[in-house]
Scaffold this motif. Sequence first.
Motif, PDB file in Angstrom:
ATOM      1  N   THR A 402       0.854  -1.183   0.000  1.00 15.48           N
ATOM      2  CA  THR A 402       0.000   0.000   0.000  1.00 15.48           C
ATOM      3  C   THR A 402       0.889   1.232   0.000  1.00 15.48           C
ATOM      4  OG1 THR A 402      -1.857   1.103   1.097  1.00 15.48           O
ATOM      5  CG2 THR A 402      -0.191   0.110   2.516  1.00 15.48           C
ATOM      6  N   PRO A 403       0.514   2.276  -0.722  1.00 16.66           N
ATOM      7  CA  PRO A 403       1.339   3.488  -0.740  1.00 16.66           C
ATOM      8  C   PRO A 403       1.459   4.097   0.661  1.00 16.66           C
ATOM      9  CG  PRO A 403      -0.247   3.513  -2.545  1.00 16.66           C
ATOM     10  CD  PRO A 403      -0.623   2.371  -1.665  1.00 16.66           C
ATOM     11  N   ARG A 409      -0.126  10.243  -7.771  1.00 22.16           N
ATOM     12  CA  ARG A 409       0.788  10.187  -8.917  1.00 22.16           C
ATOM     13  C   ARG A 409       0.633   8.824  -9.592  1.00 22.16           C
ATOM     14  NH1 ARG A 409       6.308   9.098 -10.489  1.00 22.16           N
ATOM     15  NH2 ARG A 409       7.081  10.793 -11.822  1.00 22.16           N
ATOM     16  N   LEU A 410       0.301   8.852 -10.867  1.00 20.17           N
ATOM     17  CA  LEU A 410       0.025   7.614 -11.599  1.00 20.17           C
ATOM     18  C   LEU A 410       0.987   7.512 -12.767  1.00 20.17           C
ATOM     19  CD1 LEU A 410      -2.163   5.408 -11.160  1.00 20.17           C
ATOM     20  CD2 LEU A 410      -3.453   6.456 -12.994  1.00 20.17           C
ATOM     21  N   VAL A 411       1.651   6.362 -12.881  1.00 16.07           N
ATOM     22  CA  VAL A 411       2.657   6.157 -13.916  1.00 16.07           C
ATOM     23  C   VAL A 411       2.338   4.883 -14.696  1.00 16.07           C
ATOM     24  CG1 VAL A 411       5.109   5.813 -14.403  1.00 16.07           C
ATOM     25  CG2 VAL A 411       4.408   7.302 -12.500  1.00 16.07           C
ATOM     26  N   SER A 430       3.290   4.419 -22.334  1.00 13.91           N
ATOM     27  CA  SER A 430       3.923   5.003 -21.142  1.00 13.91           C
ATOM     28  C   SER A 430       3.431   6.427 -20.968  1.00 13.91           C
ATOM     29  CB  SER A 430       5.451   5.003 -21.272  1.00 13.91           C
ATOM     30  OG  SER A 430       5.961   3.685 -21.366  1.00 13.91           O
ATOM     31  N   LEU A 431       3.135   6.807 -19.731  1.00 16.78           N
ATOM     32  CA  LEU A 431       2.776   8.189 -19.423  1.00 16.78           C
ATOM     33  C   LEU A 431       2.908   8.408 -17.923  1.00 16.78           C
ATOM     34  CD1 LEU A 431      -0.350   8.684 -18.031  1.00 16.78           C
ATOM     35  CD2 LEU A 431      -0.987   7.631 -20.186  1.00 16.78           C
ATOM     36  N   VAL A 432       2.987   9.678 -17.532  1.00 15.64           N
ATOM     37  CA  VAL A 432       3.101  10.048 -16.129  1.00 15.64           C
ATOM     38  C   VAL A 432       2.048  11.105 -15.826  1.00 15.64           C
ATOM     39  CG1 VAL A 432       4.558  11.020 -14.323  1.00 15.64           C
ATOM     40  CG2 VAL A 432       5.571   9.550 -16.081  1.00 15.64           C
ATOM     41  N   ALA A 433       1.225  10.852 -14.810  1.00 17.69           N
ATOM     42  CA  ALA A 433       0.239  11.821 -14.342  1.00 17.69           C
ATOM     43  C   ALA A 433       0.690  12.326 -12.980  1.00 17.69           C
ATOM     44  CB  ALA A 433      -1.135  11.178 -14.251  1.00 17.69           C
ATOM     45  N   ASP A 470       1.430   6.236  -6.778  1.00 18.55           N
ATOM     46  CA  ASP A 470       2.274   6.735  -5.685  1.00 18.55           C
ATOM     47  C   ASP A 470       3.437   5.789  -5.412  1.00 18.55           C
ATOM     48  OD1 ASP A 470       0.803   9.077  -5.260  1.00 18.55           O
ATOM     49  OD2 ASP A 470      -0.637   8.048  -3.977  1.00 18.55           O
ATOM     50  N   GLY A 471       4.039   5.311  -6.507  1.00 22.24           N
ATOM     51  CA  GLY A 471       5.236   4.498  -6.400  1.00 22.24           C
ATOM     52  C   GLY A 471       5.015   3.018  -6.174  1.00 22.24           C
TER      53      GLY A 471
END
Length: 654
Positions: A402-403, A409-411, A430-433, A470-471
Amino acid sequence: MSETHADDQPAPRPQRGGGPFGGMSLPAEKSMNFTASGKRLLGKLRPERLWLALVLALAVISVTFSVLGPRLLGEGTNLIFSGVVSKSLPSGSSQADVIAGLRASGDSRQADMLSGMTLTPGLGIDFAMLSTVLFWALALYVLSSVFSWMQAYVLNGVVQRTVYRLREEIEAKINRLPLSYFDKKPRGELLSRVTNDVDNISQSLQQSLSQVVTSLLTVIGVIVMMVILSPLLALIALVTVPLTLVITAFIAKRSQKLFVAQWANTGELNGQIEETFTGHALVKVFGRQKEVDARFTQKNDDLYAASFGAQFISGMIMPAMTFIGNLVYVAIAVVGGLQVASGAMQLGDVQAFIQYSRQFTQPLAQLGSMANLLQSGVASAERMFDLLDADEQSEDPEPAKTPTETHGRLVFENVSFRYTEDKPLIEELSLVAEPGQTIAIVGPTGAGKTTLVNLMMRFYEIDSGRILLDGVDIATMTRHDLRSRMGMVLQDTWLFGGTIRDNIAYGRPDATEEDILSAATATYVDRFVHSLPDGYDTVLDDQGSNVSAGEMQLLTIARAFLAQPSVLILDEATSSVDTRTEVLVQKAMSALRAERTSFVIAHRLSTIRDADLILVMESGRIVEQGNHVQLLAAHGAYQALYAAQFAAPVADEV
């Protein structure tokens, strides 16, 4: 639950109900393993073993008393017949003297008959003994009925508890099934399995278990009594057993596939009815009532043919068993009469035996008639087991991650996905939000926009790559944890039958009244609620027919607002409302998006001009990204989409 749209069709549905005007062409029949499915159904009774033992004990007692009844009534008949004959004989003589006199006079047949009776010449009927015999016979039948009622009461509890657990098991199974299962199954057909088939199983168990247990015990008890009374007559009666088994097996084999077809057609017909009622307005608009009626008639005819065939063929068992029973009855009456005439049996014993022959053939006929009920129940059971055996979504990881911090943050890292193996949809995306960003996703129909959202929510599992929240890889999180951090507002609003307050609180059941009012105020729900007669206590139906489409959309936004997600997904949330209401909805969504990572799927590009990042998708790939101004300046795919929406209509040249 996710809603799939026309631009993003998942795995293709089977053509069993393809829209209000689609065809329904799948065959109804399929192979069925009656024995395996029947054993599995009986296995569901295992938790009720002790109660079933009690049912068996009560049945044994009830049948024992019932079987002893004819024997006592036969004794009563013997008392009456012996008394009448004794009264006609000369008083003072003995039975042996009377018989000897008859033989001396050449009347050997009557002498043989009297030799098989117990006589007291000149005495008449012993009413005291007759009363005692009849009292005990009555007592046996009363006790048999009492224990039979107790057996039925206990068995009813066994069956209803079993069906209760079945419904629980089905409900739990449905919650464990992936979204893809529901994409491939017509809703009405699935509802038919959960309702009609389970009800049919309940009815089949209720009737067949009681009948089968009682009938088998009755057959055993009657055979014992018949052998005691007359082995010869018992042999005549037992001839019916193999004949009964052969006839039952012959008929059941031919009716089983029709029962499978009957319940399959029932499910398909329910699916069509549910589909037509849902799209009733559309059917009227396009004037397709005749086509819908024709489809209904065809499926109704199929159901009629299967049901008629199944019931007619299986219904032949009972008349066949009755015919055999009548033949046995005649044979026993003739042979029994000869036995009485020869003095080998008394009249009351023959009467008792005839009753036993009826008791013997009746349960055999009942067992035969149970075949259609059992076949119908097992056919429904197999449809239920097909649902219970469906592939479930993958288990949540143990231990789950769990974060540690919630930012939103979504990757996406090299994500690939396809609904069917031979048709790639998303490849190496691929994208980064970043936290707090509003990301709009645009593109032509079928580009993969809604699929992207489904992957974020883990409604479908990706084929390769990974998605990080979130990682933390979302595949290592529990679905509940993941989805509790995400809010979703769909194009197709969903409300349940309940108050407005309950519908808003659905997003967070532990919310206080103050929280609900704050969410309603922030999303402009409070404005129209006060115009309703009962305010927040106004009861909505499951179609939300007592509020407008825009008000329904505002309620779903308030629900998501109350949930306070870190990631927000808006899937065409304003496409079905008018321009005036869209302004309120846009304001509500702006408040909802504040300080949250937001993904907005939109076809109307005017609604996403203020997005921080716009992703343009084509064939599952991101072909462009940037803000509104940057993408227009690039004169690429986005500029072409934007221009197409605002271009003036071109007049056809003549």
